[in-house]
Design a protein around this motif. Structure first.
Motif, short mmCIF file in Angstrom:
data_model
loop_
_atom_site.label_atom_id
_atom_site.label_comp_id
_atom_site.label_asym_id
_atom_site.label_seq_id
_atom_site.Cartn_x
_atom_site.Cartn_y
_atom_site.Cartn_z
N VAL A 87 0.86 -1.19 0.00
CA VAL A 87 0.00 0.00 0.00
C VAL A 87 0.89 1.24 0.00
CG1 VAL A 87 -1.75 1.32 1.27
CG2 VAL A 87 -1.83 -1.19 1.28
N LEU A 88 0.54 2.21 -0.81
CA LEU A 88 1.20 3.51 -0.81
C LEU A 88 0.20 4.55 -0.34
CD1 LEU A 88 3.84 5.06 -1.57
CD2 LEU A 88 2.71 5.60 -3.75
N MET A 89 0.42 5.10 0.85
CA MET A 89 -0.44 6.14 1.41
C MET A 89 0.24 7.48 1.15
SD MET A 89 -3.10 7.19 3.12
CE MET A 89 -3.72 8.24 4.44
N VAL A 90 -0.44 8.36 0.39
CA VAL A 90 0.18 9.60 -0.07
C VAL A 90 -0.52 10.81 0.54
CG1 VAL A 90 0.78 11.01 -2.06
CG2 VAL A 90 0.83 8.51 -2.25
N HIS A 91 0.27 11.61 1.25
CA HIS A 91 -0.16 12.95 1.67
C HIS A 91 0.49 13.93 0.71
CE1 HIS A 91 -1.74 11.66 5.64
NE2 HIS A 91 -0.78 10.76 5.57
N SER A 92 -0.27 14.87 0.17
CA SER A 92 0.29 15.75 -0.85
C SER A 92 -0.27 17.16 -0.74
CB SER A 92 0.00 15.20 -2.25
OG SER A 92 -1.40 15.18 -2.49
N SER A 93 0.49 18.10 -1.28
CA SER A 93 0.02 19.48 -1.43
C SER A 93 0.60 20.04 -2.72
CB SER A 93 0.44 20.35 -0.24
OG SER A 93 0.13 21.71 -0.50
N VAL A 94 -0.22 20.12 -3.73
CA VAL A 94 0.24 20.68 -5.00
C VAL A 94 0.58 22.15 -4.83
CG1 VAL A 94 -0.40 21.17 -7.40
CG2 VAL A 94 -0.99 18.97 -6.37
N ASN A 95 -0.16 22.86 -3.96
CA ASN A 95 0.15 24.27 -3.70
C ASN A 95 1.58 24.45 -3.22
OD1 ASN A 95 -2.25 25.51 -4.44
ND2 ASN A 95 -3.18 25.22 -2.43
N HIS A 96 2.06 23.52 -2.38
CA HIS A 96 3.41 23.65 -1.85
C HIS A 96 4.44 22.98 -2.75
CE1 HIS A 96 1.08 24.67 1.78
NE2 HIS A 96 2.13 25.40 2.07
N MET A 97 4.01 22.37 -3.85
CA MET A 97 4.92 21.88 -4.87
C MET A 97 5.19 22.97 -5.91
SD MET A 97 3.10 18.15 -5.28
CE MET A 97 4.02 17.61 -6.71
N LYS A 98 4.26 23.89 -6.02
CA LYS A 98 4.41 24.99 -6.96
C LYS A 98 5.38 26.03 -6.39
CE LYS A 98 -0.24 24.66 -8.96
NZ LYS A 98 -1.54 25.35 -9.11
N PRO A 99 6.03 26.82 -7.26
CA PRO A 99 5.90 26.85 -8.72
C PRO A 99 6.86 25.91 -9.44
CG PRO A 99 7.28 28.64 -8.00
CD PRO A 99 6.87 27.92 -6.75
N MET A 100 7.60 25.09 -8.67
CA MET A 100 8.57 24.21 -9.33
C MET A 100 7.88 23.08 -10.10
SD MET A 100 9.88 25.91 -6.66
CE MET A 100 9.53 24.93 -5.18
N PHE A 101 6.75 22.61 -9.57
CA PHE A 101 5.98 21.55 -10.22
C PHE A 101 5.16 22.14 -11.36
CE2 PHE A 101 2.06 18.76 -10.11
CZ PHE A 101 2.67 17.64 -10.65
N THR A 102 5.30 21.57 -12.54
CA THR A 102 4.70 22.19 -13.74
C THR A 102 3.46 21.47 -14.24
OG1 THR A 102 6.23 20.93 -15.15
CG2 THR A 102 6.90 23.15 -14.49
N ASP A 103 3.07 20.34 -13.62
CA ASP A 103 1.88 19.61 -14.04
C ASP A 103 0.69 19.95 -13.14
OD1 ASP A 103 2.78 18.35 -16.33
OD2 ASP A 103 3.55 16.60 -15.27
N THR A 104 -0.42 19.26 -13.33
CA THR A 104 -1.65 19.56 -12.61
C THR A 104 -1.90 18.52 -11.51
OG1 THR A 104 -3.07 18.19 -14.02
CG2 THR A 104 -2.60 20.45 -14.77
N PRO A 105 -2.83 18.82 -10.58
CA PRO A 105 -3.19 17.80 -9.58
C PRO A 105 -3.68 16.50 -10.19
CG PRO A 105 -4.00 19.96 -8.90
CD PRO A 105 -3.47 20.12 -10.30
N LEU A 106 -4.44 16.59 -11.28
CA LEU A 106 -4.93 15.38 -11.94
C LEU A 106 -3.78 14.58 -12.52
CD1 LEU A 106 -7.31 13.63 -12.78
CD2 LEU A 106 -7.57 15.07 -14.83
N ASP A 107 -2.80 15.27 -13.09
CA ASP A 107 -1.61 14.58 -13.60
C ASP A 107 -0.91 13.83 -12.47
OD1 ASP A 107 -1.91 15.56 -16.23
OD2 ASP A 107 -0.83 17.41 -15.74
N LEU A 108 -0.84 14.46 -11.30
CA LEU A 108 -0.18 13.84 -10.15
C LEU A 108 -0.91 12.56 -9.74
CD1 LEU A 108 1.89 13.89 -7.82
CD2 LEU A 108 0.24 15.28 -6.53
N VAL A 109 -2.23 12.63 -9.68
CA VAL A 109 -3.02 11.46 -9.28
C VAL A 109 -2.83 10.33 -10.29
CG1 VAL A 109 -5.36 10.58 -8.94
CG2 VAL A 109 -4.70 12.80 -7.98
N ARG A 110 -2.91 10.64 -11.56
CA ARG A 110 -2.75 9.61 -12.59
C ARG A 110 -1.36 8.99 -12.53
NH1 ARG A 110 -5.75 13.12 -17.38
NH2 ARG A 110 -7.88 12.32 -17.02
#
Length: 305
Positions: free
Chosen positions: A64-87
């Motif tokens: 099992v991989l349990m993921v806690h995430s915050s796309v807001n705190h990945m930005k602006p370095m992260f260039t993809d979307t939350p949906l991209d991350l989930v996929r």
């Protein structure tokens, strides 16, 4: 503890929820204004680069991989979307492993927490109430085939061969993170918990220990008054009692760094984005052993004046 972690802890301890949210929005706006500079200094990455990093750093030796995430705190370095991350995370786990995410709900803003919200409206629609743990967790929760546990606060979403086992029976658990909860199941299974854009502050698994040990836990606790509720799911209405224990101490998650070995709770950065990883079973084991020595994540409450 970083200055940002220290400031966040102080804000949550001493400020109202509205003030904390206002400061959070101010901080995120400042990061967005500084985006060109942050990208210049720290570089950028997309989901493909993040997946390659996870495979190199964590591997895929887990059930099992349990993921806690915050796309807001990945930005602006992260260039993809939350949906991209989930996929990407679904693809990273593949059909042989189970992906899980929190879908927690802590009540309406300004209500004083979940208990106060449910006192006012003791009806919780599991289908329609969104996760408050970030857009990625809500997108995941809504995906076809994803199962979710029946709990109005510490709800867990899961997809994969162990999803049904992981989410089953949460409504009958002794407490939100206690026996019979997904947190007990995660400790029993080979579960890797990771944070992406999140510090160890989000490690809800740490609460499993006090509820697992019960009266053996060295900090006194008391059972709260059960709150009768109704959960609404695709199967209809489900009678439910919201149960929790109050611990006579001030919870300090940052003490994890003093209690758990660095090997069991590594923390690092990827393009200046914070990451951590741990195994649910090992985290639980080390916290139980520490508690039996009288060492916990709780500080004594200040003496009344």
């Amino acid at each position: 503890m970083s200055p940002l972690e220290f400031a966040s802890g102080l804000a949550k301890r001493y400020l109202t929820d509205q003030r904390v949210e206002s400061l959070r929005n101010t901080y995120l706006a400042a990061r967005q204004r500084a985006a060109p500079l942050l990208r210049l200094v720290h570089g950028t990455f997309d989901c493909a680069a993040l997946r390659a990093h996870l495979e190199q750093r964590i591997g895929r030796d887990f059930e099992v991989l349990m993921v806690h995430s915050s796309v807001n705190h990945m930005k602006p370095m992260f260039t993809d979307t939350p949906l991209d991350l989930v996929r990407m995370l679904i693809d990273y786990c593949g059909p042989e492993r189970t992906l899980a995410m929190p879908a927690f709900y802590f009540g309406e803003p300004g209500d004083g927490g979940a208990y106060a919200t449910f006192q006012r409206n003791p009806r919780f629609d599991l289908r329609r109430t969104p996760s408050q743990m970030g857009l990625a967790t809500e997108l995941f929760r809504r995906m076809p085939g994803v199962r979710q546990s029946r709990h109005p606060v510490y709800r867990i979403s899961a997809l994969g061969p162990l999803a049904e086992e992981l989410t089953r029976g949460h409504e009958h658990a002794s407490s939100p993170a206690g026996r019979g909860s997904p947190f007990e199941t995660m400790a029993r299974l080979d579960t890797c918990i990771i944070g992406i854009g999140k510090p160890i502050q989000v490690l809800t698994q740490a609460h499993h220990v006090e509820e697992l040990m019960g009266d053996e836990f060295p900090v006194p606790s008391r059972a709260g008054v059960p709150l009768p509720m109704t959960l609404v799911d695709r199967d209809g209405e489900i009678p439910f009692e919201l149960r929790a224990r109050g611990v006579d101490g001030r919870f300090d998650i940052w003490k994890l760094r003093q209690i758990v070995t660095p090997e069991a709770l590594p923390e690092w950065q990827f393009h200046h984005v914070p990451l951590f990883a741990t195994r649910a079973g090992e985290l639980t084991r080390q916290l139980v052993e520490a508690a039996r020595r009288g060492v916990t994540l709780y500080d004594p409450l200040p003496a009344p004046r």
